[in-house]
Design an enzyme around this catalytic site. Structure first.
Site, short mmCIF file in Angstrom:
data_model
loop_
_atom_site.label_atom_id
_atom_site.label_comp_id
_atom_site.label_asym_id
_atom_site.label_seq_id
_atom_site.Cartn_x
_atom_site.Cartn_y
_atom_site.Cartn_z
CD GLU A 33 42.78 48.19 40.67
OE1 GLU A 33 42.57 49.39 40.46
OE2 GLU A 33 42.47 47.29 39.87
CE LYS A 64 50.86 37.83 38.77
NZ LYS A 64 49.58 38.51 39.00
CE LYS A 99 50.33 37.50 44.15
NZ LYS A 99 49.01 37.73 43.57
C1 LIG Z 1 45.89 48.71 39.18
C2 LIG Z 1 46.45 47.31 39.12
C3 LIG Z 1 45.92 46.34 39.97
C4 LIG Z 1 46.47 45.04 39.96
N1 LIG Z 1 46.02 44.12 40.89
C5 LIG Z 1 46.70 42.94 41.01
C6 LIG Z 1 46.42 42.06 42.10
O1 LIG Z 1 45.56 42.29 42.92
N2 LIG Z 1 47.17 40.92 42.20
C7 LIG Z 1 48.15 40.60 41.29
O2 LIG Z 1 48.79 39.56 41.43
N3 LIG Z 1 48.41 41.43 40.24
C8 LIG Z 1 47.74 42.59 40.09
N4 LIG Z 1 48.05 43.46 39.06
C9 LIG Z 1 49.09 43.08 38.09
C10 LIG Z 1 48.56 42.96 36.66
O3 LIG Z 1 47.87 41.75 36.49
C11 LIG Z 1 49.76 43.08 35.71
O4 LIG Z 1 50.29 44.38 35.81
C12 LIG Z 1 49.39 42.82 34.25
O5 LIG Z 1 48.97 41.48 34.07
C13 LIG Z 1 50.57 43.09 33.33
O6 LIG Z 1 51.68 42.29 33.68
P1 LIG Z 1 53.10 42.90 34.09
O7 LIG Z 1 52.88 43.88 35.21
O8 LIG Z 1 53.89 41.70 34.55
O9 LIG Z 1 53.68 43.56 32.88
C14 LIG Z 1 47.50 44.73 39.05
C15 LIG Z 1 47.98 45.71 38.19
C16 LIG Z 1 47.49 46.99 38.23
C17 LIG Z 1 48.11 48.05 37.36
#
Ligand SMILES: Cc1cc2nc3c(=O)[nH]c(=O)nc-3n(C[C@H](O)[C@H](O)[C@H](O)COP(=O)(O)O)c2cc1C
Length: 217
Positions: free
Chosen positions: A165, A14, A74
Protein backbone atom coordinates in the site's frame (compact mmCIF):
# COMPACT_ATOMS: atom_id res chain seq x y z
CA UNK A 1 1.76 -29.62 2.67
CA UNK A 2 -1.04 -28.46 4.95
CA UNK A 3 -2.60 -25.13 4.04
CA UNK A 4 -1.74 -23.74 7.48
CA UNK A 5 1.91 -24.75 6.94
CA UNK A 6 1.88 -22.66 3.75
CA UNK A 7 0.31 -19.73 5.60
CA UNK A 8 3.10 -20.01 8.17
CA UNK A 9 5.94 -20.43 5.71
CA UNK A 10 4.95 -17.69 3.24
CA UNK A 11 6.39 -14.28 3.96
CA UNK A 12 6.35 -10.82 2.49
CA UNK A 13 9.36 -10.58 0.20
CA UNK A 14 11.54 -7.55 0.94
CA UNK A 15 14.06 -8.17 -1.89
CA UNK A 16 13.35 -10.04 -5.13
CA UNK A 17 15.77 -12.01 -7.29
CA UNK A 18 15.63 -10.00 -10.55
CA UNK A 19 16.87 -12.96 -12.61
CA UNK A 20 13.88 -15.20 -11.92
CA UNK A 21 10.55 -15.15 -13.77
CA UNK A 22 7.30 -16.73 -12.64
CA UNK A 23 6.13 -19.27 -15.25
CA UNK A 24 3.20 -18.06 -17.34
CA UNK A 25 1.14 -21.08 -16.20
CA UNK A 26 1.42 -19.89 -12.58
CA UNK A 27 0.53 -16.32 -13.56
CA UNK A 28 -2.52 -17.64 -15.41
CA UNK A 29 -3.56 -19.57 -12.29
CA UNK A 30 -3.22 -16.48 -10.13
CA UNK A 31 -5.18 -14.32 -12.56
CA UNK A 32 -7.92 -16.95 -12.54
CA UNK A 33 -8.01 -16.76 -8.73
CA UNK A 34 -8.47 -13.00 -8.93
CA UNK A 35 -11.23 -13.34 -11.48
CA UNK A 36 -13.07 -16.02 -9.51
CA UNK A 37 -12.71 -14.26 -6.17
CA UNK A 38 -16.05 -13.83 -4.36
CA UNK A 39 -17.60 -10.40 -3.84
CA UNK A 40 -20.73 -9.12 -2.13
CA UNK A 41 -23.76 -9.55 -4.43
CA UNK A 42 -21.27 -10.67 -7.08
CA UNK A 43 -20.51 -6.98 -7.64
CA UNK A 44 -16.92 -7.59 -8.87
CA UNK A 45 -16.04 -3.90 -8.43
CA UNK A 46 -12.45 -4.37 -9.53
CA UNK A 47 -9.90 -4.21 -12.29
CA UNK A 48 -6.39 -5.68 -12.29
CA UNK A 49 -3.45 -4.24 -14.22
CA UNK A 50 -0.62 -6.71 -14.80
CA UNK A 51 2.94 -5.52 -15.43
CA UNK A 52 5.08 -8.30 -16.89
CA UNK A 53 7.71 -6.24 -18.70
CA UNK A 54 10.49 -3.97 -17.47
CA UNK A 55 8.73 -1.03 -19.15
CA UNK A 56 5.44 -1.88 -17.41
CA UNK A 57 7.11 -2.27 -14.03
CA UNK A 58 8.95 1.05 -14.51
CA UNK A 59 5.61 2.76 -15.04
CA UNK A 60 4.31 1.36 -11.76
CA UNK A 61 7.55 2.18 -9.96
CA UNK A 62 7.07 5.87 -10.81
CA UNK A 63 4.48 5.86 -7.98
CA UNK A 64 7.05 4.59 -5.47
CA UNK A 65 9.27 7.62 -4.95
CA UNK A 66 10.01 9.98 -2.06
CA UNK A 67 8.44 8.50 1.10
CA UNK A 68 7.62 5.30 -0.83
CA UNK A 69 11.08 4.77 -2.36
CA UNK A 70 11.58 1.75 -0.09
CA UNK A 71 9.08 -0.13 -2.26
CA UNK A 72 10.61 0.78 -5.63
CA UNK A 73 13.09 -2.14 -5.87
CA UNK A 74 10.30 -4.54 -4.91
CA UNK A 75 8.45 -3.41 -8.02
CA UNK A 76 11.41 -3.21 -10.42
CA UNK A 77 13.04 -6.52 -9.40
CA UNK A 78 9.88 -8.62 -9.19
CA UNK A 79 8.88 -10.93 -12.00
CA UNK A 80 5.35 -9.55 -12.31
CA UNK A 81 3.42 -6.82 -10.50
CA UNK A 82 -0.35 -6.61 -10.27
CA UNK A 83 -2.23 -3.41 -9.47
CA UNK A 84 -5.47 -4.16 -7.68
CA UNK A 85 -7.96 -1.40 -8.46
CA UNK A 86 -11.43 -0.64 -7.13
CA UNK A 87 -14.25 1.06 -8.94
CA UNK A 88 -14.77 4.66 -7.90
CA UNK A 89 -18.49 4.39 -8.59
CA UNK A 90 -21.08 1.68 -9.31
CA UNK A 91 -23.05 3.00 -12.28
CA UNK A 92 -26.19 1.39 -13.68
CA UNK A 93 -24.15 0.31 -16.72
CA UNK A 94 -22.02 -1.94 -14.47
CA UNK A 95 -25.11 -3.39 -12.79
CA UNK A 96 -26.51 -4.20 -16.24
CA UNK A 97 -23.18 -5.68 -17.38
CA UNK A 98 -23.22 -8.00 -14.35
CA UNK A 99 -26.77 -9.09 -15.13
CA UNK A 100 -25.91 -9.71 -18.79
CA UNK A 101 -22.94 -11.84 -17.76
CA UNK A 102 -24.99 -13.82 -15.26
CA UNK A 103 -27.55 -14.39 -17.97
CA UNK A 104 -24.90 -15.63 -20.43
CA UNK A 105 -23.54 -17.89 -17.69
CA UNK A 106 -26.95 -19.49 -17.25
CA UNK A 107 -27.73 -18.14 -13.79
CA UNK A 108 -31.34 -17.14 -14.51
CA UNK A 109 -33.41 -20.28 -14.66
CA UNK A 110 -36.70 -18.96 -13.24
CA UNK A 111 -38.87 -16.33 -15.02
CA UNK A 112 -38.23 -13.49 -12.52
CA UNK A 113 -34.66 -14.43 -11.67
CA UNK A 114 -32.98 -11.60 -13.59
CA UNK A 115 -35.32 -8.93 -12.22
CA UNK A 116 -34.99 -10.26 -8.68
CA UNK A 117 -31.24 -10.36 -8.91
CA UNK A 118 -31.17 -6.76 -10.13
CA UNK A 119 -33.50 -5.65 -7.34
CA UNK A 120 -31.47 -7.39 -4.65
CA UNK A 121 -28.12 -6.15 -5.90
CA UNK A 122 -29.38 -2.59 -6.40
CA UNK A 123 -30.84 -2.46 -2.91
CA UNK A 124 -27.50 -3.58 -1.46
CA UNK A 125 -25.57 -1.04 -3.50
CA UNK A 126 -28.03 1.72 -2.55
CA UNK A 127 -27.79 0.74 1.12
CA UNK A 128 -24.09 1.49 0.96
CA UNK A 129 -24.49 4.50 -1.31
CA UNK A 130 -27.29 6.33 0.51
CA UNK A 131 -27.66 4.95 4.04
CA UNK A 132 -24.29 3.74 5.19
CA UNK A 133 -22.61 6.18 2.79
CA UNK A 134 -19.65 3.89 2.38
CA UNK A 135 -20.05 2.67 -1.20
CA UNK A 136 -16.40 3.29 -2.05
CA UNK A 137 -15.20 1.62 1.12
CA UNK A 138 -17.54 -1.33 0.55
CA UNK A 139 -16.19 -1.82 -2.99
CA UNK A 140 -12.62 -1.65 -1.71
CA UNK A 141 -13.40 -4.37 0.83
CA UNK A 142 -14.33 -6.67 -2.05
CA UNK A 143 -10.96 -6.02 -3.69
CA UNK A 144 -9.14 -6.91 -0.47
CA UNK A 145 -10.84 -10.31 -0.51
CA UNK A 146 -9.23 -10.82 -3.91
CA UNK A 147 -5.91 -9.73 -2.39
CA UNK A 148 -6.13 -12.42 0.30
CA UNK A 149 -7.05 -15.04 -2.27
CA UNK A 150 -4.09 -14.00 -4.43
CA UNK A 151 -1.58 -14.13 -1.57
CA UNK A 152 -2.59 -17.56 -0.35
CA UNK A 153 -2.89 -18.84 -3.92
CA UNK A 154 0.62 -17.64 -4.70
CA UNK A 155 1.93 -19.52 -1.65
CA UNK A 156 0.30 -22.75 -2.84
CA UNK A 157 2.20 -22.41 -6.13
CA UNK A 158 5.53 -21.60 -4.48
CA UNK A 159 5.34 -18.08 -5.87
CA UNK A 160 6.43 -15.39 -3.42
CA UNK A 161 4.77 -12.01 -3.07
CA UNK A 162 4.81 -8.53 -1.61
CA UNK A 163 1.53 -6.71 -1.04
CA UNK A 164 2.12 -2.94 -1.02
CA UNK A 165 0.00 0.00 0.00
CA UNK A 166 3.10 2.16 0.18
CA UNK A 167 2.89 4.11 -3.08
CA UNK A 168 1.37 7.36 -4.34
CA UNK A 169 -2.17 6.57 -5.48
CA UNK A 170 -2.64 9.74 -7.51
CA UNK A 171 0.63 9.23 -9.41
CA UNK A 172 -0.27 5.65 -10.27
CA UNK A 173 -3.87 6.50 -11.17
CA UNK A 174 -2.58 9.22 -13.51
CA UNK A 175 0.12 6.97 -15.00
CA UNK A 176 -2.43 4.26 -15.84
CA UNK A 177 -5.36 6.56 -16.64
CA UNK A 178 -7.41 4.74 -14.02
CA UNK A 179 -9.67 7.55 -12.85
CA UNK A 180 -10.89 8.31 -16.38
CA UNK A 181 -11.98 4.67 -16.59
CA UNK A 182 -13.81 4.80 -13.24
CA UNK A 183 -11.17 3.05 -11.14
CA UNK A 184 -8.57 3.90 -8.54
CA UNK A 185 -5.53 1.94 -7.41
CA UNK A 186 -5.62 0.30 -3.96
CA UNK A 187 -2.75 -2.10 -3.52
CA UNK A 188 0.14 -3.52 -5.54
CA UNK A 189 1.27 -7.13 -5.41
CA UNK A 190 4.74 -7.99 -6.62
CA UNK A 191 5.27 -11.63 -7.54
CA UNK A 192 8.53 -13.54 -7.94
CA UNK A 193 11.16 -15.22 -5.78
CA UNK A 194 13.18 -13.75 -2.93
CA UNK A 195 16.85 -12.82 -3.25
CA UNK A 196 19.63 -13.67 -0.78
CA UNK A 197 19.32 -10.11 0.51
CA UNK A 198 15.75 -10.66 1.68
CA UNK A 199 16.10 -10.29 5.45
CA UNK A 200 12.45 -11.25 5.95
CA UNK A 201 13.06 -14.75 4.59
CA UNK A 202 15.23 -15.48 7.62
CA UNK A 203 12.99 -13.97 10.28
CA UNK A 204 10.41 -16.02 12.15
CA UNK A 205 6.71 -15.35 11.57
CA UNK A 206 5.09 -13.20 14.25
CA UNK A 207 1.40 -13.29 15.04
CA UNK A 208 -0.63 -12.56 18.19
CA UNK A 209 -1.41 -15.67 20.27
CA UNK A 210 -4.39 -17.78 19.21
CA UNK A 211 -6.14 -17.26 22.55
CA UNK A 212 -6.24 -13.50 21.99
CA UNK A 213 -7.37 -13.80 18.37
CA UNK A 214 -10.14 -16.36 18.80
CA UNK A 215 -12.98 -16.63 21.26
CA UNK A 216 -15.70 -19.21 21.25
CA UNK A 217 -19.36 -18.88 22.11
C1 LIG B 1 -2.59 -4.46 2.61
C2 LIG B 1 -1.13 -4.65 2.90
C3 LIG B 1 -0.25 -3.61 2.61
C4 LIG B 1 1.14 -3.80 2.81
N1 LIG B 1 2.01 -2.81 2.41
C5 LIG B 1 3.35 -3.10 2.42
C6 LIG B 1 4.28 -2.20 1.80
O1 LIG B 1 3.93 -1.16 1.28
N2 LIG B 1 5.60 -2.56 1.80
C7 LIG B 1 6.05 -3.72 2.38
O2 LIG B 1 7.24 -4.00 2.34
N3 LIG B 1 5.17 -4.57 2.99
C8 LIG B 1 3.85 -4.30 3.00
N4 LIG B 1 2.95 -5.20 3.56
C9 LIG B 1 3.46 -6.42 4.19
C10 LIG B 1 3.14 -6.51 5.68
O3 LIG B 1 4.00 -5.69 6.42
C11 LIG B 1 3.25 -7.99 6.09
O4 LIG B 1 2.22 -8.72 5.44
C12 LIG B 1 3.10 -8.19 7.60
O5 LIG B 1 4.16 -7.59 8.30
C13 LIG B 1 3.06 -9.68 7.95
O6 LIG B 1 4.23 -10.33 7.50
P1 LIG B 1 4.20 -11.56 6.48
O7 LIG B 1 3.42 -11.13 5.26
O8 LIG B 1 5.66 -11.80 6.15
O9 LIG B 1 3.56 -12.72 7.17
C14 LIG B 1 1.60 -5.01 3.38
C15 LIG B 1 0.68 -6.02 3.69
C16 LIG B 1 -0.66 -5.86 3.44
C17 LIG B 1 -1.60 -7.01 3.70
Amino acid sequence: MKLSDLALSRHTVKAFDPTRTVPQADIDELLALLRYSPSSVNSQPWHFVVAATDAGKARLASAAQGPFAYNQPKILNASHVIVLCARSEMPESQLQALLDQEERDGRFQMPDARANQHKGRTSFVDLHRYQQKDLQHWMEKQVYLALGTLLLGAATLGVEATPMEGFDFRTLDDELGLRESGYTSLVLVSLGYHAEADFNARLPKSRLPADTVFSYV
